[in-house]
Design a protein around this motif. Structure first.
Motif, mmCIF file in Angstrom:
data_model
loop_
_atom_site.group_PDB
_atom_site.id
_atom_site.type_symbol
_atom_site.label_atom_id
_atom_site.label_comp_id
_atom_site.label_asym_id
_atom_site.label_seq_id
_atom_site.Cartn_x
_atom_site.Cartn_y
_atom_site.Cartn_z
ATOM 1 N N ALA A 317 0.873 -1.325 -0.040
ATOM 2 C CA ALA A 317 -0.072 -0.040 -0.030
ATOM 3 C C ALA A 317 0.973 1.340 0.096
ATOM 4 C CB ALA A 317 -0.792 -0.120 1.449
ATOM 5 N N PHE A 318 2.239 1.185 0.422
ATOM 6 C CA PHE A 318 2.655 2.518 0.689
ATOM 7 C C PHE A 318 3.931 1.730 1.074
ATOM 8 C CE2 PHE A 318 -1.278 3.475 2.528
ATOM 9 C CZ PHE A 318 -0.889 5.184 1.792
ATOM 10 N N ALA A 319 5.525 2.157 0.429
ATOM 11 C CA ALA A 319 6.654 1.357 0.996
ATOM 12 C C ALA A 319 6.846 1.736 2.092
ATOM 13 C CB ALA A 319 7.526 2.053 0.322
ATOM 14 N N ALA A 320 6.454 2.630 2.845
ATOM 15 C CA ALA A 320 6.606 2.927 4.085
ATOM 16 C C ALA A 320 5.806 2.426 5.230
ATOM 17 C CB ALA A 320 5.908 4.596 4.871
ATOM 18 N N GLN A 321 4.981 1.019 5.194
ATOM 19 C CA GLN A 321 4.202 0.202 5.152
ATOM 20 C C GLN A 321 4.526 -0.583 5.451
ATOM 21 O OE1 GLN A 321 1.425 -1.592 3.155
ATOM 22 N NE2 GLN A 321 2.461 -3.381 5.469
ATOM 23 N N THR A 322 5.712 -0.715 4.452
ATOM 24 C CA THR A 322 5.986 -2.683 3.678
ATOM 25 C C THR A 322 7.407 -2.219 4.617
ATOM 26 O OG1 THR A 322 4.993 -1.877 0.925
ATOM 27 C CG2 THR A 322 6.960 -4.507 1.551
ATOM 28 N N LEU A 323 7.665 -1.632 4.234
ATOM 29 C CA LEU A 323 9.137 -1.430 4.742
ATOM 30 C C LEU A 323 9.468 -1.738 6.554
ATOM 31 C CD1 LEU A 323 10.947 0.997 3.112
ATOM 32 C CD2 LEU A 323 11.376 -1.070 2.490
ATOM 33 N N ALA A 324 8.548 -1.003 6.834
ATOM 34 C CA ALA A 324 8.107 -0.722 8.446
ATOM 35 C C ALA A 324 7.424 -2.648 9.164
ATOM 36 C CB ALA A 324 7.261 0.226 9.322
ATOM 37 N N ALA A 325 6.602 -3.253 8.180
ATOM 38 C CA ALA A 325 6.638 -4.504 8.038
ATOM 39 C C ALA A 325 7.359 -5.731 7.833
ATOM 40 C CB ALA A 325 5.261 -4.567 7.598
ATOM 41 N N CYS A 326 8.394 -5.403 7.380
ATOM 42 C CA CYS A 326 9.402 -6.795 6.639
ATOM 43 C C CYS A 326 10.137 -5.976 7.566
ATOM 44 C CB CYS A 326 9.686 -6.273 5.208
ATOM 45 S SG CYS A 326 8.356 -7.179 4.450
ATOM 46 N N ASP A 327 10.591 -5.074 8.540
ATOM 47 C CA ASP A 327 11.653 -4.825 9.499
ATOM 48 C C ASP A 327 10.853 -5.709 11.045
ATOM 49 O OD1 ASP A 327 13.191 -3.106 7.418
ATOM 50 O OD2 ASP A 327 12.197 -1.488 8.624
ATOM 51 N N GLY A 328 9.929 -5.667 11.013
ATOM 52 C CA GLY A 328 9.373 -6.080 12.020
ATOM 53 C C GLY A 328 9.441 -7.928 12.116
ATOM 54 N N LEU A 329 9.260 -7.818 10.619
ATOM 55 C CA LEU A 329 9.451 -9.475 10.826
ATOM 56 C C LEU A 329 11.042 -9.735 10.230
ATOM 57 C CD1 LEU A 329 6.409 -10.123 8.763
ATOM 58 C CD2 LEU A 329 6.345 -10.739 11.019
ATOM 59 N N GLY A 330 11.980 -9.243 10.460
ATOM 60 C CA GLY A 330 13.095 -9.645 10.353
ATOM 61 C C GLY A 330 13.106 -9.749 8.283
ATOM 62 N N LEU A 331 13.023 -9.494 7.871
ATOM 63 C CA LEU A 331 13.022 -9.482 6.125
ATOM 64 C C LEU A 331 13.817 -7.914 5.475
ATOM 65 C CD1 LEU A 331 9.698 -10.568 5.121
ATOM 66 C CD2 LEU A 331 11.328 -11.961 5.446
ATOM 67 N N ASP A 332 14.655 -8.571 5.568
ATOM 68 C CA ASP A 332 15.628 -6.759 4.777
ATOM 69 C C ASP A 332 15.356 -7.042 3.316
ATOM 70 O OD1 ASP A 332 17.685 -5.691 3.737
ATOM 71 O OD2 ASP A 332 19.186 -6.381 4.460
ATOM 72 N N VAL A 333 14.398 -6.223 2.696
ATOM 73 C CA VAL A 333 13.508 -6.667 1.228
ATOM 74 C C VAL A 333 14.419 -5.538 1.267
ATOM 75 C CG1 VAL A 333 11.513 -6.760 2.285
ATOM 76 C CG2 VAL A 333 12.135 -4.593 2.246
ATOM 77 N N LEU A 334 14.868 -4.660 1.250
ATOM 78 C CA LEU A 334 16.304 -3.646 0.149
ATOM 79 C C LEU A 334 18.123 -4.665 0.471
ATOM 80 C CD1 LEU A 334 15.325 -0.298 0.624
ATOM 81 C CD2 LEU A 334 14.932 -1.769 -0.920
ATOM 82 N N GLY A 335 17.965 -5.477 0.982
ATOM 83 C CA GLY A 335 19.332 -6.031 0.859
ATOM 84 C C GLY A 335 18.842 -7.721 -0.159
ATOM 85 N N ALA A 336 19.448 -8.684 1.538
ATOM 86 C CA ALA A 336 19.119 -10.404 1.157
ATOM 87 C C ALA A 336 18.158 -10.629 1.166
ATOM 88 C CB ALA A 336 19.866 -10.870 2.311
ATOM 89 N N ASP A 337 16.709 -10.043 1.632
ATOM 90 C CA ASP A 337 15.821 -10.887 1.047
ATOM 91 C C ASP A 337 14.732 -10.450 -0.053
ATOM 92 O OD1 ASP A 337 15.952 -12.579 3.678
ATOM 93 O OD2 ASP A 337 15.616 -11.123 4.509
ATOM 94 N N GLY A 338 15.395 -9.289 -0.750
ATOM 95 C CA GLY A 338 14.748 -9.254 -1.663
ATOM 96 C C GLY A 338 14.041 -9.463 -3.370
ATOM 97 N N GLY A 339 15.087 -11.157 -2.986
ATOM 98 C CA GLY A 339 14.695 -11.654 -3.934
ATOM 99 C C GLY A 339 13.409 -13.278 -3.733
ATOM 100 N N ARG A 340 13.197 -12.862 -2.225
ATOM 101 C CA ARG A 340 11.833 -13.691 -2.435
ATOM 102 C C ARG A 340 10.721 -12.708 -1.376
ATOM 103 N NH1 ARG A 340 12.239 -16.190 4.000
ATOM 104 N NH2 ARG A 340 13.304 -14.839 4.700
ATOM 105 N N VAL A 341 11.031 -11.562 -1.296
ATOM 106 C CA VAL A 341 9.621 -10.430 -1.257
ATOM 107 C C VAL A 341 9.349 -9.685 -2.393
ATOM 108 C CG1 VAL A 341 8.491 -8.573 -0.206
ATOM 109 C CG2 VAL A 341 10.173 -9.999 1.523
ATOM 110 N N CYS A 342 7.722 -9.780 -2.623
ATOM 111 C CA CYS A 342 7.668 -9.537 -4.092
ATOM 112 C C CYS A 342 8.664 -8.986 -5.059
ATOM 113 C CB CYS A 342 6.921 -8.055 -3.281
ATOM 114 S SG CYS A 342 5.784 -7.812 -2.833
ATOM 115 N N ALA A 343 8.885 -9.874 -5.554
ATOM 116 C CA ALA A 343 10.091 -10.261 -5.856
ATOM 117 C C ALA A 343 10.029 -9.982 -7.945
ATOM 118 C CB ALA A 343 10.113 -11.885 -6.429
ATOM 119 N N ASP A 344 8.895 -9.581 -8.647
ATOM 120 C CA ASP A 344 8.313 -9.009 -9.527
ATOM 121 C C ASP A 344 7.718 -7.950 -9.244
ATOM 122 O OD1 ASP A 344 9.154 -10.988 -10.845
ATOM 123 O OD2 ASP A 344 7.397 -12.386 -10.638
#
Length: 398
Positions: A317-344
């Motif tokens: 919905a928002f980059a802010a919300q997505t990053l906050a939630a992924c941070d809270g879950l321990g997902l590094d979406v701009l780094g190591a986990d970028g290939g598995r979170v919303c990969a397309d």
């Protein structure tokens, strides 16, 4: 009285969506039922090898015309008078919640095949108004209706509880979680770039049912950090959430075919079996946090670890919300986990048709995993919901 059936394990055997259009543009004259109907018709055809009739249609919707939209869409799709239809409203989580409702029906043995998902036509949504009793004061005749007072949206909470609009709520979540403007803009660039690459590679082709001659998503475009950096705050003066790192208001539909796993297995169909699903509440002042407790509950119930999940689709919905939630879950979406979170890419690039977006997440999981990953591979779909909710579902390839 016969014995009640044992619990079935539900599985998704087909998943389709329309292209997603920006509100007021590609599908500005296409109503919600007309958006959903071609997806339902195509799904019924793809699910036909299962050898069982469609028992119900469950569709999520937020701002549509009212009535039982799922029933209208089912009839428009030519599914027959005997298919009833149920419309679900969990706001931005409606499409995923509808899939969970369908899975519950299949698991209970009530039916063997349900078409479920969501649809939103923001372009054709009716204007809404309250009746204002104060308007009766100048009434010319006893019994006149109160004056109509337009309003933008229904309340998410009762009086006395926080009820922020989603933009200011995303801003508040970014501040609470320390999500910077640079990270938000970088994530928005990432989403658009990945969606453009996926479209060019044909990875969306098998999941899209064309509408009115359109067969691709309207929104994705090349973005530059320099351009995004010049955009002003959209909701809070001096804030970090902008039009460039927010999803647009959109039109679109998405749905999946949910069957009993014994039916799937007997027909030899590949798919995604539902492992666990959950809807939870959270602080309505920070509704974007909802995916965190929802995903945690799903993982706890399934005994899975997030590190074992190969593909994650979160409604952006928002980059802010997505990053906050992924941070809270321990997902590094701009780094190591970028290939598995919303990969397309996700809703930032494709668009956010509110009632459909949760179902779009499952369609994306299906395209990414079924036929691409070995049996047992796990995929996760999740969304935040206005009013302080989170919805999540964990699937495995079968």
């Amino acid at each position: 009285m016969r014995d009640e059936p044992a619990a079935e394990r539900p599985a998704v055997v087909a998943a389709l969506r329309t292209p997603i259009g920006t509100a007021g543009h590609a599908f500005k004259q296409v109503g919600a039922a007309a958006l959903a109907a071609p997806v339902l018709a195509a799904l019924a055809e793809q699910a036909a090898p299962a050898g069982v009739p469609v028992g119900d249609v469950v569709l999520g919707n937020c701002t549509g015309p009212g009535g039982n939209l799922a029933r209208v869409a089912a009839l428009a799709a030519g599914l027959g008078h005997e298919v009833p239809g149920l419309t679900v409203d969990r706001q931005c989580g409606s499409g995923l919640a509808a899939i969970l409702v369908a899975a519950h029906a299949v698991a209970a043995g009530a039916t063997d095949l349900v078409l479920a998902g969501g649809v939103e036509s923001a372009s054709t949504a009716p204007l809404r108004a309250h009746r204002d009793p104060a308007g009766l004061a100048g009434s010319a005749a006893p019994g006149d209706l109160a004056a109509a007072v337009p309003y933008a949206r229904a309340p998410f909470t009762p009086d006395g509880h926080p009820d922020p609009d989603m933009g200011p709520a995303a801003e508040a979540l970014a501040a609470a979680c320390g999500v910077t403007r640079d990270r938000q803009d970088a994530y928005a660039c990432r989403s658009h770039a990945r969606a453009l690459a996926a479209r060019q590679a044909g990875r969306f082709a098998r999941e899209i049912v064309g509408v009115g001659g359109r067969t691709d998503d309207q929104r994705p475009r090349a973005l530059r950090m320099e351009t995004l950096a010049r955009l002003p705050a959209a909701f809070v003066p001096g804030g970090t959430v902008t039009a460039g790192n927010s999803s647009p208001i959109s039109d679109g539909a998405a749905a999946v075919a949910v069957v009993a796993d014994r039916v799937r297995a007997a027909a030899g169909l590949p798919g995604l079996r539902l492992v666990a699903g959950s809807v939870v509440g959270c602080d309505p002042e920070l509704p974007g946090w909802g995916p965190v407790p929802a995903v945690r509950r799903v993982l706890e119930r399934s005994g899975a670890d997030l590190g074992d999940v190969a593909a994650v689709e979160i409604v952006e919905a928002f980059a802010a919300q997505t990053l906050a939630a992924c941070d809270g879950l321990g997902l590094d979406v701009l780094g190591a986990d970028g290939g598995r979170v919303c990969a397309d890419g996700g809703a930032l690039a494709l668009g956010h048709p509110w009632g459909a977006s949760g179902a779009v997440a499952v369609v994306r999981l299906f395209s990414r995993l079924v036929g691409q990953a070995p049996p047992g591979t796990l995929g996760l779909a999740t969304a935040a919901v206005g009013g302080g909710l989170g919805v999540a579902a964990l699937f495995e390839v079968v």
